[in-house]
Write a protein that holds these residues in place. Sequence first.
Motif, PDB file in Angstrom:
ATOM      1  N   UNK A  95      -2.664  -1.564  -2.444  1.00  0.00           N
ATOM      2  CA  UNK A  95      -1.448  -2.347  -2.199  1.00  0.00           C
ATOM      3  C   UNK A  95      -1.702  -3.839  -2.338  1.00  0.00           C
ATOM      4  N   UNK A  96      -0.850  -4.498  -3.119  1.00  0.00           N
ATOM      5  CA  UNK A  96      -0.961  -5.935  -3.285  1.00  0.00           C
ATOM      6  C   UNK A  96      -2.048  -6.392  -4.232  1.00  0.00           C
ATOM      7  N   UNK A 127      -6.859   3.631  -2.277  1.00  0.00           N
ATOM      8  CA  UNK A 127      -6.002   3.180  -3.375  1.00  0.00           C
ATOM      9  C   UNK A 127      -5.281   4.387  -3.960  1.00  0.00           C
ATOM     10  N   UNK A 128      -4.335   4.105  -4.832  1.00  0.00           N
ATOM     11  CA  UNK A 128      -3.785   5.146  -5.706  1.00  0.00           C
ATOM     12  C   UNK A 128      -4.678   5.201  -6.934  1.00  0.00           C
TER      13      UNK A 128
END
Length: 126
Positions: A41-42, A92-93
């Motif tokens: 994210x981000x 994470x993805x």
Amino acid sequence: QVQLVESGGGLVQAGGSLRLSCPASGRIFSMYAMGWFRQAPGKEREFVATIRWRGDSTYYADSVKGRFTISRDNAKNTVYLQMNSLKPEDTAVYYCAAMILPRAWPTSRPDEYDYWGQGTQVTVSS
């Protein structure tokens, strides 16, 4: 066209292991290489590892070298990412990607890969 579907993500404690899978379908005959990327994210999408579709050549990001292993089963048209000694910063993805057009390899640039899966979430708790 090439279709990619990642699986194997989940929640794991630090120090644990996960194995991601990415079967490919479609224009497999023209596959040149496949890779794994991740995005927290981000943050920007980050290179993890890549493998040539023929031969045994692999290449890893420094952050995962010695902990992650990319492999391939051509009979199943599937690429794997074995992740050991997981850390919270590995959260994470994770995406798999296919390179169809021959390019300079190895490459860690996302724009050098032609097709992408939908991603699978990996969460490592401390």
